[in-house]
Design a protein around this motif. Structure first.
Motif, mmCIF file in Angstrom:
data_model
loop_
_atom_site.group_PDB
_atom_site.id
_atom_site.type_symbol
_atom_site.label_atom_id
_atom_site.label_comp_id
_atom_site.label_asym_id
_atom_site.label_seq_id
_atom_site.Cartn_x
_atom_site.Cartn_y
_atom_site.Cartn_z
ATOM 1 N N UNK A 75 60.504 129.354 62.406
ATOM 2 C CA UNK A 75 59.778 128.126 63.073
ATOM 3 C C UNK A 75 59.180 127.247 61.909
ATOM 4 N N UNK A 76 58.733 126.270 62.186
ATOM 5 C CA UNK A 76 58.146 125.299 61.105
ATOM 6 C C UNK A 76 56.940 124.941 61.598
ATOM 7 N N UNK A 77 55.812 125.101 60.786
ATOM 8 C CA UNK A 77 54.401 124.759 61.030
ATOM 9 C C UNK A 77 53.981 123.523 60.240
ATOM 10 N N UNK A 78 53.638 122.412 60.842
ATOM 11 C CA UNK A 78 53.076 121.283 60.424
ATOM 12 C C UNK A 78 52.014 121.535 59.672
ATOM 13 N N UNK A 79 51.063 122.547 59.891
ATOM 14 C CA UNK A 79 49.935 122.854 59.151
ATOM 15 C C UNK A 79 50.056 123.184 57.807
ATOM 16 N N UNK A 80 51.260 123.625 57.467
ATOM 17 C CA UNK A 80 51.749 124.418 56.166
ATOM 18 C C UNK A 80 52.582 123.258 55.149
ATOM 19 N N UNK A 81 52.656 121.890 55.822
ATOM 20 C CA UNK A 81 53.359 121.063 55.139
ATOM 21 C C UNK A 81 52.760 119.829 54.449
ATOM 22 N N UNK A 82 51.361 120.037 54.339
ATOM 23 C CA UNK A 82 50.347 118.749 54.267
ATOM 24 C C UNK A 82 50.840 118.073 52.932
ATOM 25 N N UNK A 83 51.418 118.826 51.924
ATOM 26 C CA UNK A 83 51.566 118.236 50.574
ATOM 27 C C UNK A 83 52.775 117.072 51.046
ATOM 28 N N UNK A 84 53.673 117.479 51.777
ATOM 29 C CA UNK A 84 54.754 116.562 51.917
ATOM 30 C C UNK A 84 54.384 115.313 52.555
ATOM 31 N N UNK A 85 53.440 115.318 53.723
ATOM 32 C CA UNK A 85 52.890 114.167 54.150
ATOM 33 C C UNK A 85 51.902 113.355 53.171
ATOM 34 N N UNK A 86 51.223 113.916 52.334
ATOM 35 C CA UNK A 86 50.347 113.335 51.450
ATOM 36 C C UNK A 86 51.181 112.552 50.489
ATOM 37 N N UNK A 87 52.234 113.093 49.980
ATOM 38 C CA UNK A 87 53.242 112.419 49.070
ATOM 39 C C UNK A 87 54.025 111.179 49.646
ATOM 40 N N UNK A 88 54.326 111.273 50.936
ATOM 41 C CA UNK A 88 54.890 110.242 51.619
ATOM 42 C C UNK A 88 53.638 109.053 51.647
ATOM 43 N N UNK A 183 46.653 113.528 57.418
ATOM 44 C CA UNK A 183 47.768 112.499 57.832
ATOM 45 C C UNK A 183 47.853 112.601 59.540
ATOM 46 N N UNK A 184 48.281 111.533 60.051
ATOM 47 C CA UNK A 184 48.118 111.486 61.612
ATOM 48 C C UNK A 184 49.823 111.663 62.026
ATOM 49 N N UNK A 185 49.728 111.956 63.251
ATOM 50 C CA UNK A 185 50.771 112.222 63.957
ATOM 51 C C UNK A 185 52.390 111.532 63.677
ATOM 52 N N UNK A 186 51.947 109.964 63.988
ATOM 53 C CA UNK A 186 53.400 109.451 63.723
ATOM 54 C C UNK A 186 53.825 109.433 62.411
#
Length: 479
Positions: A75-88, A183-186
Motif C-alpha cells: 500500500x502506498x500512503x501519501x502522508x509518507x511521501x511529503x518530501x517528494x511533493x515538496x521537491x516537485x 501540498x494540495x491534491x492536484x
RNA sequence: GGUCCGUUCGUCUAGUGGUUAGGACUCCAGGUUUUCAUCCUGGCAACAGGAGUUCGAUUCUCCUACGGACUACCA
C-alpha cells in the motif's frame, strides 16, 4: 496479451468505508489490469489529516480483500511521501512555473464578492523580485500557485469520453501548496502517479476538471502524460450521485446483507459496462476475460437493488452447496454447527432455489435445527380447524408410525393414500402438517423436509401439534 | 452564473443511415406446483424536442430543453 508496463491504481481517501462508487472504480481498474496482465496498485490518499482515519484504511482494505480485488506491491500512503511533493514544488518554483501568492483569504473573498467570480484575480502572478522578497522578509504567509497558460486550449483524449478540451483562459492559477507548506491534491496526485509509473488513470467522471489542471502540472514538471479514462457516476434512484443519503451504500453493508462478492462484482460491472452480448450472469473470470474499457458507457447509471437481488438468486442457484455453506459460515459461524455436514448440505440443497441471499438461508432454516417455537398465526387460523384437523393429523400419525422406510416417496405415498381413502383434499393434510413441522406456510417440498428431519423429529412435532394446536391469539377475532 | 459531460422502455442496456428498435430487471395475466419459490408462456413499456444533411434519420450536424459533474489553502 501480456503487458507488464501497464499499471493502474485505485486511490481512495480513508475518510469513510469503501462505498459502491469506490468499489466500482476499483473494480474497473482491477479488471483492466487483469485483462491486460498489468499491475494494480492501491494508494491511500490520507493527506486530509482531519478526516483521514486509520480505521477507514483498514476497512477499505478489508472490503477490497473480501471482493477479491487483490493489489500488487505494498500500500502506498501519501502522508509518507511529503518530501517528494515538496521537491516537485521547489522545482516548479525555481523554474518560474509556480509562484508565491501573498493574498490572504479575506482579500480573495472580497474580490469574489465584488465581481461574483470565483476566478483567482492573478494579483501575484507577475510581481517583482523586490516585492516578493519584501513580503518574505516580513514573514508574510503565502500559498504557491501554478502559473497556468492563458492562451490556447488544454485537451486530452479520454478512453471513454473521447476528446475533451477547454480554453486555457477558463482555468485559473490554482494553489499547489497551502500557506502552511502542505501540498494540495492536484499536485500530489500527479507526482505520485508519475512516481508510481501509472500508465492509465481510471477514475470517476467527477475528476474530469482535475485532469485538465493536472495536465498543466505534468507539462510543467516535464512528465509524460498517462492515458485517462473517466468512469460515469453511479446514481441513486433520484438520479443524484450515490451517497449516504441513499441508505445502503457501503460494501460492508452488502456483505452483511448476504450478497456474495461475486454477485456484487457482477452487478457493479454491469453498471456502465456490458460485453455486447445478452449475457448478464458472469463469474469474475468471465468479466476479466471480456472486459473492454472501450465498451464502458458514457452515461451514469442508477443502482438498482432489484436487479442485484435477481443476480444474487441466479448465482446462488448455480453455486455448489458446500460453497454456499462456506459463505453462510462466514456470516454466522454457528449456523448448523450441531449437525453433520451431509445434513447441513441437504438443508442448503432444499433451500437453494428459494434463497436470494446468503442471509435467506440463515433466516429460513431454523426448523431444520430446532423445533419451531413460533407458528405463523395466519396459517394457523386458516388451516388448523380445532376438531377436524387434529383428528386428521392424529390418524395420519398412526400411519406414519407404521412406516418401515422413512423417505420422501414413502411419506408422500402415505399422505396421498390417506387423502384418497378419506376423500380429503390433500392440501388439508399437507398445510397443517407443514405448519406443525416447520411453523411456517411456505418452503421446500414437505416430504423432503420430513425425510431430512427424520421420523423421530417429525412424529414428535406432530404430537406437539395435536396436543397444542390450534394456538389462537386471544387479542384478535380468530377468523 | 461559468465550464465540461450526458440523454433508447420505470431501471440496466443492445443496436443500425432503411429493423415489427432486441434483451434483462421490475410489474401484470395465464400455466406447472401440497405451499413458497423456481420454471414455462404471454403482456405493458423507449429512441427528450426542434431544425438541418439525406431518397430516407433513433443513428450524422446544429440549436433548445432536461439531467449530472466540477467550479476550496477537501481529496
Amino acid at each position: 496479451m501480456a503487458n507488464s508496463k501497464l499499471r493502474v491504481r485505485f486511490a481512495p481517501s480513508p475518510t469513510g468505508q469503501l462505498h459502491l462508487g469506490g468499489a466500482r472504480t476499483a473494480l474497473f481498474n482491477w479488471l483492466f489490469a487483469k485483462h491486460h496482465n498489468g499491475s494494480f496498485l492501491v494508494r491511500i490518499e490520507d493527506t486530509d489529516t482531519l478526516r483521514s482515519k486509520d480505521k477507514f484504511t483498514e476497512q477499505i482494505c478489508q472490503s477490497m480483500k473480501w471482493l477479491g480485488l487483490d493489489w500488487d506491491d505494498e500500500l502506498i500512503f501519501q502522508s509518507k511521501r511529503t518530501d517528494l511533493y515538496l521537491a516537485a514544488i521547489q522545482t516548479l518554483l525555481e523554474s518560474g512555473q509556480a509562484y508565491r501568492c501573498f493574498a490572504s483569504k479575506d482579500e480573495l473573498d472580497s474580490y469574489r464578492s465584488k465581481d461574483g467570480s470565483f476566478f483567482y484575480p492573478e494579483i501575484w502572478r507577475n510581481r517583482s523580485e523586490n516585492e516578493i522578497q519584501a513580503k518574505l522578509d516580513n514573514k508574510s504567509p503565502f500559498t504557491i500557485r501554478l502559473k497556468t497558460p492563458k492562451e490556447g486550449i488544454v485537451s486530452f483524449s479520454d478512453e471513454i469520453y473521447g476528446s475533451i478540451k477547454v480554453d486555457n483562459s477558463e482555468i485559473d492559477d490554482f494553489i499547489i501548496a497551502r500557506s502552511d507548506g502542505r501540498p494540495v491534491y492536484n499536485l500530489v496526485v500527479v507526482v505520485d502517479d508519475h512516481d508510481m509509473e501509472i500508465s492509465h488513470i481510471i477514475r470517476g467522471e467527477d475528476h474530469v476538471a482535475n485532469t485538465l489542471k493536472q495536465i498543466y502540472i505534468y507539462e510543467a514538471l516535464n512528465y509524460s502524460i498517462p492515458i485517462f479514462a473517466h468512469l460515469p457516476m453511479i446514481l441513486g434512484a433520484d438520479k443524484k450521485r450515490l451517497s449516504k443519503r441513499h441508505g445502503a451504500t457501503g460494501v460492508q453493508t452488502y456483505q452483511d446483507l448476504g450478497y456474495t462478492s461475486d454477485v456484487l462484482l457482477n452487478h457493479l460491472a454491469l453498471l456502465g459496462w456490458n460485453p455486447g452480448t445478452e449475457q448478464d450472469i458472469f463469474s469474475v473470470d468471465d468479466i476479466i476475460a471480456q472486459f473492454d474499457i472501450k465498451r464502458v458507457q458514457k452515461k451514469s447509471a442508477v443502482f438498482n437493488i432489484q436487479k442485484l437481488n435477481w443476480i444474487s438468486a441466479q448465482h446462488i442457484m448455480i453455486l455448489p452447496s458446500n460453497s454456499i455453506y462456506n459463505h453462510i459460515k462466514q456470516l454466522n459461524p454457528s449456523w448448523g454447527s450441531n449437525f453433520d455436514t451431509p445434513y447441513v448440505l441437504n438443508v442448503i440443497n432444499l433451500l437453494k432455489q428459494r434463497s436470494k441471499t446468503i442471509v435467506d438461508f440463515i433466516d429460513s432454516s431454523h426448523y431444520f435445527f430446532n423445533n419451531p417455537n413460533q407458528f405463523d398465526k395466519k396459517t394457523m387460523r386458516k388451516c388448523w380447524k380445532p376438531d377436524t384437523t387434529t383428528q386428521i393429523i392424529e390418524s395420519l400419525l398412526i400411519e406414519l408410525n407404521r412406516l418401515s422406510e422413512w423417505n420422501s416417496t414413502s411419506i408422500e405415498g402415505i399422505i396421498k393414500k390417506y387423502a384418497e381413502e378419506n376423500k380429503i383434499l390433500i392440501g388439508k393434510i399437507i398445510q397443517p402438517t407443514r405448519l406443525a413441522i416447520s411453523g411456517v406456510s411456505g418452503g421446500p417440498s414437505l416430504f423432503s423436509i420430513m425425510e431430512l428431519l427424520g421420523m423421530k423429529v417429525c412424529i414428535s412435532r406432530l404430537n406437539y401439534a395435536i396436543n397444542h394446536f390450534p394456538i389462537i391469539e386471544s387479542d384478535n377475532n380468530g377468523s
